[in-house]
Design a protein around this motif. Structure first.
Motif, PDB file in Angstrom:
ATOM      1  N   GLU A   1      24.388  16.656  27.862  1.00 41.09           N
ATOM      2  CA  GLU A   1      25.660  17.158  27.348  1.00 41.09           C
ATOM      3  C   GLU A   1      26.747  16.343  28.018  1.00 41.09           C
TER       4      GLU A   1
ATOM      5  N   TYR B   1      30.052  17.328  23.672  1.00 44.36           N
ATOM      6  CA  TYR B   1      29.009  17.087  22.676  1.00 44.36           C
ATOM      7  C   TYR B   1      27.680  16.875  23.383  1.00 44.36           C
ATOM      8  N   GLU B   2      26.597  17.027  22.626  1.00 40.01           N
ATOM      9  CA  GLU B   2      25.279  16.907  23.234  1.00 40.01           C
ATOM     10  C   GLU B   2      24.380  16.067  22.364  1.00 40.01           C
ATOM     11  N   GLY B   3      23.332  15.571  22.984  1.00 46.39           N
ATOM     12  CA  GLY B   3      22.402  14.746  22.239  1.00 46.39           C
ATOM     13  C   GLY B   3      21.195  14.366  23.069  1.00 46.39           C
TER      14      GLY B   3
ATOM     15  N   GLU C   1      17.809  14.507  27.518  1.00 42.49           N
ATOM     16  CA  GLU C   1      18.608  15.478  26.777  1.00 42.49           C
ATOM     17  C   GLU C   1      19.859  15.738  27.605  1.00 42.49           C
TER      18      GLU C   1
ATOM     19  N   PHE D   1      23.292  11.861  18.448  1.00 46.63           N
ATOM     20  CA  PHE D   1      24.220  12.981  18.569  1.00 46.63           C
ATOM     21  C   PHE D   1      24.954  13.115  17.247  1.00 46.63           C
ATOM     22  N   ASP D   2      25.786  14.136  17.122  1.00 46.46           N
ATOM     23  CA  ASP D   2      26.552  14.359  15.896  1.00 46.46           C
ATOM     24  C   ASP D   2      27.892  13.627  16.008  1.00 46.46           C
TER      25      ASP D   2
END
Length: 139
Positions: free
Chosen positions: A81, A94-96, A79, A114-115
């Motif tokens: 960022e 962004y994070e994922g 996990e 992620f987005d």
């Protein structure tokens, strides 16, 4: 957690110095890499190398930090960022989650979730909070 840490350390070398080979050396000959923003799966070491060069080239500056590293058998979940600066000067954050499948000491499959819409908007419009990633130059 040894394999997870090897990946994290090699990714840091790519992000900080542009050193792609430390990361590519973790992958097996038939490895596959991709993420939700890509329409293709990159297969084999040359395409793995291309994937990671493209990742590094997407942002002018980039640094990832990891909240959780979970290793169970031949699977690792990271996990993270990522913060950076786009080539137009826009701040990006962004994070994922990345899932890594290992075959012994080599990565068989890497996939990041992620987005991509959020990342694209941040790159185009600088909607993220200002990143504090220091300027780096590729090796």
């Amino acid at each position: 957690m040894e394999r997870a840490q090897r990946f994290v350390d090699a990714l840091a070398k790519l992000e900080e110095r542009g050193e792609v080979e430390s990361l590519v050396s973790l992958f097996g000959e038939d490895a596959q890499v991709s993420n939700v923003a890509s329409r293709r799966v990159f297969s084999g070491l040359e395409e793995v190398r291309q994937f990671w060069r493209d990742y590094k080239g997407t942002l002018a500056q980039v640094r990832s930090t990891f909240r959780n590293m979970i290793e169970s058998g031949d699977r690792v979940a990271l996990e993270w960022e990522t913060q950076g600066t786009a080539h137009n000067g826009a701040a990006v954050s962004y994070e994922g989650v990345s899932i890594i499948e290992w075959d012994g000491d080599r990565i068989l499959r890497f996939y990041a979730y992620f987005d991509p819409g959020l990342l694209g908007r941040e790159m185009a419009h600088g909607t993220a909070e200002r990143s504090e990633v220091p300027a780096t130059t590729p090796a």
